[in-house]
Design an enzyme around this catalytic site. Structure first.
Site, PDB file in Angstrom:
ATOM      1  N   ASP A 294       0.819  -1.205   0.000  1.00 28.51           N
ATOM      2  CA  ASP A 294       0.000   0.000   0.000  1.00 28.51           C
ATOM      3  C   ASP A 294       0.856   1.259   0.000  1.00 28.51           C
ATOM      4  O   ASP A 294       1.935   1.301   0.597  1.00 28.51           O
ATOM      5  CB  ASP A 294      -0.892  -0.023   1.243  1.00 28.51           C
ATOM      6  CG  ASP A 294      -1.837   1.150   1.307  1.00 28.51           C
ATOM      7  OD1 ASP A 294      -2.702   1.267   0.418  1.00 28.51           O
ATOM      8  OD2 ASP A 294      -1.715   1.972   2.241  1.00 28.51           O
ATOM      9  N   GLU A 337       0.909  -0.519  -5.142  1.00 34.31           N
ATOM     10  CA  GLU A 337      -0.081   0.530  -5.378  1.00 34.31           C
ATOM     11  C   GLU A 337       0.691   1.836  -5.485  1.00 34.31           C
ATOM     12  O   GLU A 337       1.124   2.414  -4.488  1.00 34.31           O
ATOM     13  CB  GLU A 337      -1.089   0.605  -4.235  1.00 34.31           C
ATOM     14  CG  GLU A 337      -2.226   1.580  -4.518  1.00 34.31           C
ATOM     15  CD  GLU A 337      -2.606   2.449  -3.329  1.00 34.31           C
ATOM     16  OE1 GLU A 337      -3.577   3.205  -3.457  1.00 34.31           O
ATOM     17  OE2 GLU A 337      -1.938   2.388  -2.293  1.00 34.31           O
TER      18      GLU A 337
END
Length: 600
Positions: A294, A337
């Site tokens: 993330d 990401e």
């Protein structure tokens, strides 16, 4: 433990030394706290009274052994800083934690569960030349127990519910939002307090292992969100762990993230060893098939802002961690990401890249959804938003994400994003998804997208499965199931995702008509995809496809069984040098064609 490697950020097994470890003669507790003046262990085994811990090695590590401490018992470290203050902390390397709002760590026996997934693990791959159709879920809101709607199903109970659904709906991989322990339900796990602790919301470590084991036995891979950039600011966790900024930056200018959490200080070897050992822990101990990392843009650039420059310490950390993880787990998937244009995210570290297997294509996602939000009268103006992705596509190895982030916080669900009224959204959504599944790149869909969810996702409620009582949603769900299965069955749609010969535009200059056509090529077949994203039907769109006289229908978004109003021709035969394709408004069609020979 390799202490030099720990301090220099070179090891991936720090969790095997630090934390609470069961032995024949009790449990050994160890923690790293160089800034502490003294530390006491408190827990169920000593009536929450202080058992002194002793300094070991160079004095920065603290240790004690408790004969009466057994698996399942709770404990904390009472850490006294050098200014005399003390704070009770959970174990940074603890294998389990209490459910919020409580914060004690739990002793776990990590050797109690035995996996039965050898066949899966031996055959596993990173799916570069294989189909990768990912279903992303939040474990606590996919389904809720009907008798206790404010509770959650356990990990092992979710196996009974989720595995048949994934197999029926054509998904071969599952991605779960973070399962590390976290205090606030609203953070969805992205602000962690227990980087080695499976959240007790859904059960125990062994129950999570059973869930993954059963997924593997049913041919389903499992990925997990991993957060190597920041952590929760709760005082009982990592924040000022030993009375100093041990894990975080000492200055708020770079130490506090946009979410109000603490940024990891990646220049410290101890922090790097902590994080890359955590990543290895999930892959090794739980048999996860990969990690989606993330907020990587916030690691690459200071505070995620390219204007502030590259954070070279964090970049070097990512390189070393990814290279080490791929050495330890060659077939595991590492996905980033990252919404930036930073070069080489998916290149090998040896070639100067960051070493990820895949990068989320946020540009494709934003451009495509913006296009479908637009009134069809103006789509000719934005025609090349849908051709732009192939201009940069081969710079990295991309995955096409329609994740939880796209269906919350006022953004509307995927179906809602389609232009027009309720009835008009369904044909556009079908055509949109056919564009996604034909476009090069692996696929990711968030739970509920496949049934045409209309309410934005809420972690407190289960998905609106009652939508399947309505014909329009039944038809859409049937379409999404057929599309997913077709993707898994046709190598032309995935075999050469990252090779230039795997994609070719057949027509990308129909600006006024908003028609697009391209082909995907595999070793033994081609899939021809044609799209009409305008509100006007085309009765005979002429299309030239080299190397074949006949196209065989694979899928039509306007089929009556999906809620459309007509059937496409089962075969289309060439006439006067081209195929005449009938394209209803807001429609898409796939045809099967033979592969071109070497000379073709």
């Amino acid at each position: 433990m390799d202490f030099y490697g720990f301090y220099t950020g070179k090891i991936f097994d720090a969790y095997q030394y630090l934390g609470a470890h069961l032995t024949e003669h009790g449990t050994v507790f160890r923690t790293f706290a160089p800034g502490a003046s003294r530390i006491a262990l408190i827990g169920e085994f000593n009536g929450w009274q202080e058992t002194p811990m002793q300094q070991v090695h160079d004095g920065h590590f603290w240790e004690c052994k408790v004969a009466d401490a057994v698996a399942g018992m709770m404990y904390k470290y009472r850490i006294y800083s050098k200014d005399g203050r003390c704070m009770d902390h959970c174990d940074p390397y603890g294998y389990g934690m209490e459910l919020r709002p409580n914060a004690a760590s739990l002793i776990r026996d990590m050797d109690g569960y035995h996996f039965d997934d050898r066949k899966w693990m031996q055959a596993r791959s990173d799916c570069k030349d294989k189909p990768l159709n990912i279903y992303e879920i939040h474990m606590g809101s996919f389904r809720k127990p009907s008798e206790q709607p404010d509770d959650w199903y356990r990990y092992d109970e979710m196996a009974d519910i989720l595995i048949p659904y994934l197999k029926e709906n054509g998904y071969n991989y599952l991605e779960v939002m973070p399962l590390n322990e976290y205090p606030s339900d609203e953070s969805w796990g992205y602000q962690s307090t227990g980087f080695y602790s499976p959240t007790s919301r859904y059960g125990t470590a062994d129950q999570l292992k059973e869930f993954i084991d059963r997924c593997h036995q049913n041919g389903i891979g499992v990925l997990m969100d991993f957060v190597p950039v920041h952590f929760a600011l709760d005082a009982y966790a990592l924040s000022h762990y030993d009375g100093t900024a041990l894990y975080e930056y000492p200055h708020n200018a770079v130490g506090v993230s946009e979410w109000g959490s603490c940024n990891f200080m990646h220049s410290r070897g101890e922090v790097r060893s902590f994080l890359q050992s955590a990543a290895n822990y999930w892959l090794t101990e739980y048999h996860f098939d990969g990690l989606r990392m993330d907020a990587i843009s916030r690691a690459i650039y200071w505070q995620g802002d390219p204007g502030r420059g590259v954070n070279m310490n964090a970049v070097e950390f990512l390189k070393y961690m990814n290279q080490g993880l791929k050495t330890l787990h060659p077939t595991a998937i590492l996905a980033a990401e990252d919404s930036t244009a930073f070069p080489g995210v998916t290149k090998n570290v040896s070639d100067g890249g960051l070493g990820f297997d895949y990068k989320w294509d946020m540009g494709w996602m934003n451009d495509t959804l913006d296009y479908f939000r637009t009134d069809p009268a103006y789509r000719r103006r934005d025609y090349h938003k849908l051709t732009f992705s192939m201009m940069y596509y081969y710079a990295d190895q991309f995955l096409l994400p329609l994740s939880h982030d796209e269906v919350v916080h006022g953004k509307a669900t995927i179906l809602q994003k389609m232009f027009g009224d309720y009835e008009g959204k369904f044909p556009q959504a079908r055509a949109f998804y056919m564009y996604m599944y034909a476009h090069p790149g692996k696929k990711l869909n968030f739970m509920g997208n496949e049934i045409g969810h209309f309410r934005e996702w809420d972690e407190k409620r289960e998905q609106d499965w009652n939508l399947l009582d309505y014909p329009a949603h039944q038809d859409f769900h049937r379409f999404m199931t057929d599309l997913s299965r077709l993707y898994l069955e046709h190598p032309a749609l995935y075999e050469k995702d990252y090779e230039t010969e795997g994609f070719q535009w057949l027509d990308c200059h129909q600006e006024e008509a908003c028609i697009y056509a391209f082909e995907r090529a595999g070793e033994e077949e081609r899939v021809v995809a044609v799209f009409n994203f305008s509100d006007k039907a085309q009765d005979a769109y002429p299309l030239k496809v080299p190397g074949t006289d006949t196209l065989k229908l694979l899928l039509s978004s306007s089929d009556v069984c999906y809620g459309g109003d007509e059937d496409a021709a089962e075969e289309v035969v060439i006439s006067e040098g081209s195929f005449d394709i009938k394209l209803p408004a807001f429609s898409a069609v796939y045809y099967l064609a033979p592969a071109l020979d070497a000379e073709g």
